[in-house]
Each structure stands twice: as structure tokens, then as C-alpha cells.
Design an enzyme around this catalytic site. Structure first.
Site, PDB file in Angstrom:
ATOM      1  N   HIS A 160     -35.284  -0.442  23.221  1.00 42.78           N
ATOM      2  CA  HIS A 160     -35.292   0.866  23.885  1.00 42.78           C
ATOM      3  C   HIS A 160     -34.670   0.757  25.286  1.00 42.78           C
ATOM      4  CE1 HIS A 160     -39.033   1.979  21.334  1.00 42.78           C
ATOM      5  NE2 HIS A 160     -38.060   2.771  20.952  1.00 42.78           N
ATOM      6  N   CYS A 247     -45.253   1.382  26.833  1.00 43.05           N
ATOM      7  CA  CYS A 247     -45.287   1.962  25.480  1.00 43.05           C
ATOM      8  C   CYS A 247     -46.701   2.210  24.939  1.00 43.05           C
ATOM      9  CB  CYS A 247     -44.508   1.085  24.520  1.00 43.05           C
ATOM     10  SG  CYS A 247     -45.093  -0.601  24.484  1.00 43.05           S
TER      11      CYS A 247
HETATM   12  N1  GLY Z   1     -42.887  -2.690  17.327  1.00 38.98           N
HETATM   13  C1  GLY Z   1     -42.452  -1.566  18.066  1.00 38.98           C
HETATM   14  C2  GLY Z   1     -41.379  -0.844  17.383  1.00 38.98           C
HETATM   15  O1  GLY Z   1     -40.500  -1.508  16.851  1.00 38.98           O
HETATM   16  O2  GLY Z   1     -41.342   0.368  17.274  1.00 38.98           O
END
Ligand code: GLY
Length: 257
Positions: A160, A247
């Protein structure tokens, strides 16, 4: 008051999505302990923590940042870029509807909160395998009438945008600049991750401190040397699921109960 929505670690976390690291065994008890310590720290930093129950069939559901963006004016529910995670959005929408009017980005647009870096009224949004141009276009269309600007940022090399860059406050970005197009970020000051810690760019700036993974001591030294207060937190077990610090919570001002 500042509210933090979190969700307990799923017993299925061992089957989580992985994009940029190799799969290693995850000790569930230890992962839960670290997540609980994260919730305790959020509370200590002034948040009212709404801890949702674990979802046994949704391995990545503790990463509540990804299915929604919460603004003062509304919450935007997102179609996640990986199909195994799409059901998380509906569950989170149920909780968010208690706090905000909801709007929806629709497929074929995809967007994940991990790609959305807010600085004031600006939203820098990563173009990644998880978030596409159509998702960003729809997001912009929804929020622009409320006075926000949306800027696309091509990302390579990590999951991200916020795996590569986060905002620490005081006009300063913490970043691994090799992983994204820095051109849209003119005018900011930079702290670069230590080259031996490429995954160290995700920090949570909250209530006058920078919450930071204990496993990245060299980058921590760089942040601390520049007058930021740093609060280290051990998330080593959660990092095996590609967890950072932003997150695992959705943070917003709550205007009602
Ligand atoms: N493990 C976090 C994701 O890949 O969305």
C-alpha cells in the site's frame, strides 16, 4: 471524542493475504496479545476503543483501515482490491452507520484505506495492485464536494502507499522513497527509513507521539533525533501478516455516543 474502531485478530490469520513477504507460521496467542497491547495504547493516547469481535472466516479482518475512509462529513465504504477481503466492508459499514452517513465506491473501482494518506484537506491515494484508477476517481467524486483534494500516487515495491510513506506531523513524511512517485509531495520534509529497514515507513502519529514498530530501531533513532516523541510497540507477530501500525484501527472524531 476520538474513536478508534478495531477488530480482534481472526483465528484464520494464518491464511492472510501476503503480497511482499514470505509466509511464516503465526502464533495466534502472541498475535492477539500484541493486538490487545495496541488497543490499550490507543486508549492511553485518548481514544475510545470500539473493539469488534473476531471474524473466524475473514483472515485479514483485523486490518480495519482498509475497507473504509471516515471523514467528519461521511464514511466512504470501499470495494477491497482482493476478493478474499470484500466481505469485510459490509461488516464495518454496519458499525460505521452508527457514526456517519455512508457513501460507496463501487466495482469495478477498487480502493483500500491503506492506500489513502490524508494530510489536512489533501488525500494522496496510491495506485497499486489493490487500488485502481476507477476507485480513486469515484472516491474523488464523492469527497470533492466537501472541499477535499485527491491526488493519485503511483506505488511500486510494496503493498500500500502507507507501507511506503506516512505523515508524522510538522510537515514531515517518513518514507521509503524508492517505492513510490515522490513528485506529488513537493514542499514536505522527509525522514528516510534506514536502508536496512525498508518496511519501516508506516508509523501512527497520534496525540503528540509517533507509535512505531519496535522491530525497526535504526529508523526509530532517525525519527527520535528530530524532536518527535516515539512510542515503540512490539508488533512482530502481526508483521508476519504484513501489518503496520495504521492498518489495525480506524480513527475518527465521534460526534455522538
Ligand atoms: N495481510 C494484509 C493484506 O494483504 O491485506
Amino acid at each position: 471524542m476520538l474513536t478508534a474502531i478495531t477488530r480482534a485478530v481472526s483465528p484464520a490469520i494464518v491464511h492472510c493475504e501476503l503480497s511482499f513477504i514470505d509466509r511464516k507460521p503465526i502464533d495466534l496467542a502472541r498475535a492477539r496479545q500484541q493486538h490487545q497491547a495496541y488497543e490499550v495504547l490507543l486508549a492511553k493516547l485518548g481514544a475510545r476503543v470500539v473493539s469488534l469481535p473476531p471474524e473466524p472466516h475473514l483472515p485479514d479482518s483485523m486490518f480495519v483501515e482498509d475497507p473504509a475512509i471516515v471523514l467528519d462529513e461521511l464514511a466512504v465504504i470501499l470495494p477491497l482490491g482482493t476478493e478474499s477481503r470484500r466481505r469485510e466492508a459490509h461488516l464495518l459499514a454496519q458499525e460505521l452507520s452508527k457514526h456517519r452517513k455512508l457513501a460507496y465506491v463501487q466495482l469495478p473501482g477498487t480502493l483500500e484505506g491503506g492506500d489513502v494518506l490524508r494530510i489536512g484537506r489533501k488525500f494522496f491515494v496510491g495506485l497499486t495492485k489493490r487500488s485502481n484508477a476507477e476507485g480513486i476517481r469515484q472516491f474523488a467524486e464523492i469527497i470533492k464536494p466537501h472541499g477535499y483534494e485527491v491526488i493519485s500516487v503511483p506505488v511500486t515495491g510494496c503493498l500500500h502507499l502507507k507501507s511506503a510513506v506516512t505523515f508524522l506531523g510538522d510537515n514531515t513524511l517518513l518514507a521509503n522513497r524508492a517505492w513510490f512517485d515522490t513528485a506529488p509531495f513537493g514542499g514536505y520534509d522527509w525522514i528516510d527509513v534506514d536502508p536496512s529497514e525498508p518496511h519501516a515507513a508506516n508509523a501512527l502519529a497520534l496525540s503528540g507521539t509517533v507509535v512505531f514498530p519496535a522491530s525497526f530501531p535504526k529508523t526509530r533513532g532517525r525519527i527520535g533525533s528530530l524532536d518527535f516523541r516515539v512510542t515503540p510497540l512490539d508488533i512482530s507477530e502481526l508483521q508476519k501478516a504484513e501489518s503496520g501500525l495504521t492498518c489495525s484501527s480506524l480513527l475518527f472524531e465521534s460526534f455522538s455516543g
